[in-house]
Design an enzyme around this catalytic site. Structure first.
Site, PDB file in Angstrom:
ATOM      1  N   GLU A 289       6.518   4.829   7.227  1.00  0.00           N
ATOM      2  CA  GLU A 289       6.157   6.036   6.486  1.00  0.00           C
ATOM      3  C   GLU A 289       7.013   7.220   6.927  1.00  0.00           C
ATOM      4  O   GLU A 289       6.962   7.649   8.081  1.00  0.00           O
ATOM      5  CB  GLU A 289       4.671   6.336   6.671  1.00  0.00           C
ATOM      6  CG  GLU A 289       3.797   5.314   5.968  1.00  0.00           C
ATOM      7  CD  GLU A 289       2.326   5.441   6.267  1.00  0.00           C
ATOM      8  OE1 GLU A 289       1.519   4.820   5.542  1.00  0.00           O
ATOM      9  OE2 GLU A 289       1.970   6.139   7.228  1.00  0.00           O
TER      10      GLU A 289
ATOM     11  N   THR B 189      -1.277  -2.638  11.114  1.00  0.00           N
ATOM     12  CA  THR B 189      -1.691  -2.739   9.715  1.00  0.00           C
ATOM     13  C   THR B 189      -0.597  -3.399   8.897  1.00  0.00           C
ATOM     14  O   THR B 189       0.102  -2.756   8.123  1.00  0.00           O
ATOM     15  CB  THR B 189      -2.021  -1.359   9.147  1.00  0.00           C
ATOM     16  OG1 THR B 189      -2.883  -0.691  10.057  1.00  0.00           O
ATOM     17  CG2 THR B 189      -2.752  -1.481   7.817  1.00  0.00           C
TER      18      THR B 189
ATOM     19  N   THR C  86       0.874  -1.186   0.000  1.00  0.00           N
ATOM     20  CA  THR C  86       0.000   0.000   0.000  1.00  0.00           C
ATOM     21  C   THR C  86       0.907   1.230   0.000  1.00  0.00           C
ATOM     22  O   THR C  86       1.369   1.650  -1.049  1.00  0.00           O
ATOM     23  CB  THR C  86      -0.969  -0.011   1.198  1.00  0.00           C
ATOM     24  OG1 THR C  86      -0.236  -0.295   2.396  1.00  0.00           O
ATOM     25  CG2 THR C  86      -2.043  -1.061   1.010  1.00  0.00           C
TER      26      THR C  86
ATOM     27  N   LYS D 141       3.834  -6.896   4.037  1.00  0.00           N
ATOM     28  CA  LYS D 141       3.610  -5.503   3.695  1.00  0.00           C
ATOM     29  C   LYS D 141       3.283  -4.748   4.975  1.00  0.00           C
ATOM     30  O   LYS D 141       2.751  -5.301   5.937  1.00  0.00           O
ATOM     31  CB  LYS D 141       2.486  -5.326   2.667  1.00  0.00           C
ATOM     32  CG  LYS D 141       1.080  -5.743   3.090  1.00  0.00           C
ATOM     33  CD  LYS D 141       0.293  -4.807   3.956  1.00  0.00           C
ATOM     34  CE  LYS D 141       0.256  -3.391   3.413  1.00  0.00           C
ATOM     35  NZ  LYS D 141      -0.501  -2.489   4.375  1.00  0.00           N
TER      36      LYS D 141
ATOM     37  N   ASN E  84       0.354  10.951   5.411  1.00  0.00           N
ATOM     38  CA  ASN E  84      -0.936  10.623   6.010  1.00  0.00           C
ATOM     39  C   ASN E  84      -1.958  11.733   5.913  1.00  0.00           C
ATOM     40  O   ASN E  84      -3.144  11.508   6.148  1.00  0.00           O
ATOM     41  CB  ASN E  84      -0.733  10.207   7.472  1.00  0.00           C
ATOM     42  CG  ASN E  84      -0.183   8.799   7.564  1.00  0.00           C
ATOM     43  OD1 ASN E  84      -0.926   7.827   7.413  1.00  0.00           O
ATOM     44  ND2 ASN E  84       1.111   8.676   7.777  1.00  0.00           N
TER      45      ASN E  84
ATOM     46  N   THR F 232      -7.309  10.763  -0.196  1.00  0.00           N
ATOM     47  CA  THR F 232      -7.688  11.597  -1.334  1.00  0.00           C
ATOM     48  C   THR F 232      -6.536  11.883  -2.291  1.00  0.00           C
ATOM     49  O   THR F 232      -6.752  12.428  -3.363  1.00  0.00           O
ATOM     50  CB  THR F 232      -8.253  12.935  -0.828  1.00  0.00           C
ATOM     51  OG1 THR F 232      -7.284  13.560   0.024  1.00  0.00           O
ATOM     52  CG2 THR F 232      -9.539  12.732  -0.048  1.00  0.00           C
TER      53      THR F 232
END
Length: 328
Positions: free
Chosen positions: A201, A115, A78, A104, A323, A328
């Protein structure tokens, strides 16, 4: 496995879509639907695009081959920036067995698991109950000892699948083969866990948080967890700031019993705090340690023999950027 859609908070339709997915896979590869494990990850609250998933199942199963593992590892990503794979061979009394794995995960990573999806396969032979015990042990000290952003989501899975094709004897708890396999499985899970932290991230560093001298293992783990989760420690790691007060503070609120006057803190080979007070140190030397891609923070509580370790990423500007517009 589908990427980009969590299929969580999607009501009865989401459950039906998961069942339909399992049925389609079962028909494509010739097994029972209950033998199919369905995994999803991504945005919450959006129905699965079954008009895309069902044809993709046919395409994927038709193209499946032993050399397609890298494509599979990439397909499940992702916000990951790199695929995560590892494999080892382990010598057993009756021959050689192998463990291969992919995972992942990049954000919303904090115990319990979070996650992340991880898939481990082996050609060793073992009863499911034995595998469950081995996997639970490995997860507890690897995937459950990492922190990227102290957040979790609705979707996480780790699966260990064995087919026995190595033709080695089934693993028996307490035997030499069981111990050798456990060590190899621990190594595979640790490798993947560290890769998850490395690809956190916005992460630029991985801090290995080692706590020793705790009253017991649980206390050591609580302190390591508190330091690994601390946003102030994470930002100090990013800024390469040897602000040991943040580390001491996190240890103090972890809930473990120890005398702060006996605590010492080291970053790499640089001692920042000894026996509860500041230790004179070379600021430039400590900063140079923290400028490395990976460094170790060692906290000695001076209260016993308990030990534990965590891996933590730093917290950078890019984490907010990634994030802020994830959906969007």
């Amino acid at each position: 496995v589908n990427s980009g859609n969590a299929n969580a908070c999607t009501g009865p339709q989401g459950l039906q879509d998961a069942a339909t997915t399992a049925e389609a896979v079962a028909e494509a590869i010739g097994c029972a639907p209950l033998e199919v494990a369905v995994c999803s990850t991504g945005v919450i609250g959006v129905p699965l695009p079954m008009d895309r998933i069902l044809p993709a199942i046919e395409t994927a199963t038709a193209a499946a081959a032993p050399d397609r593992h890298e494509q599979a590892a990439r397909a499940i990503m992702t916000t990951d920036t790199v695929p995560k794979e590892t494999a080892v061979e382990v010598a057993l009394s009756g021959g050689t067995a192998r463990i291969g794995a992919m995972a992942k995960g990049s954000g919303m990573i904090a115990p319990n698991m979070a996650t992340m999806l991880a898939f481990l396969t082996t050609d060793a032979a073992a009863d499911p109950a034995v595998l469950r015990g081995l996997l639970t042990r490995a997860v507890d000290k690897t995937f459950n000892c990492i922190s990227v952003d102290n957040d979790t989501s609705t979707n996480d899975t780790v699966l260990l699948l064995a087919n026995g094709q190595s033709e080695t004897a089934p693993l028996v708890e307490g035997g030499a083969d069981h111990a050798a396999f456990a060590e190899a499985l621990d190594a595979v899970c640790a490798d993947l866990a560290k890769r998850l932290v490395d690809d956190g991230e916005g992460a630029t560093k991985r801090a290995h948080i080692v706590v020793q001298g705790a009253p017991d293992g649980d206390a050591a783990k609580a302190v390591a967890r508190a330091i690994a989760h601390s946003q102030l420690c994470k930002t100090a790691f990013f800024g390469e700031d040897p602000n040991w007060g943040r580390i001491a503070c996190a240890a103090g609120y972890a809930g473990a019993a120890f005398d702060p006057d006996r605590m010492s803190i080291h970053i790499g080979g640089v001692t920042l705090m000894r026996d509860g007070t500041a230790e004179p140190f070379d600021e430039a030397e400590a900063k140079a340690v923290m400028a490395q891609r990976e460094f170790t923070v060692t906290v000695d509580l001076g209260a016993g023999s308990g030990e534990a370790a965590y891996w933590s990423s730093d917290l950078s500007y890019d984490y907010v950027r990634i994030n802020a517009d994830y959906r969007t």
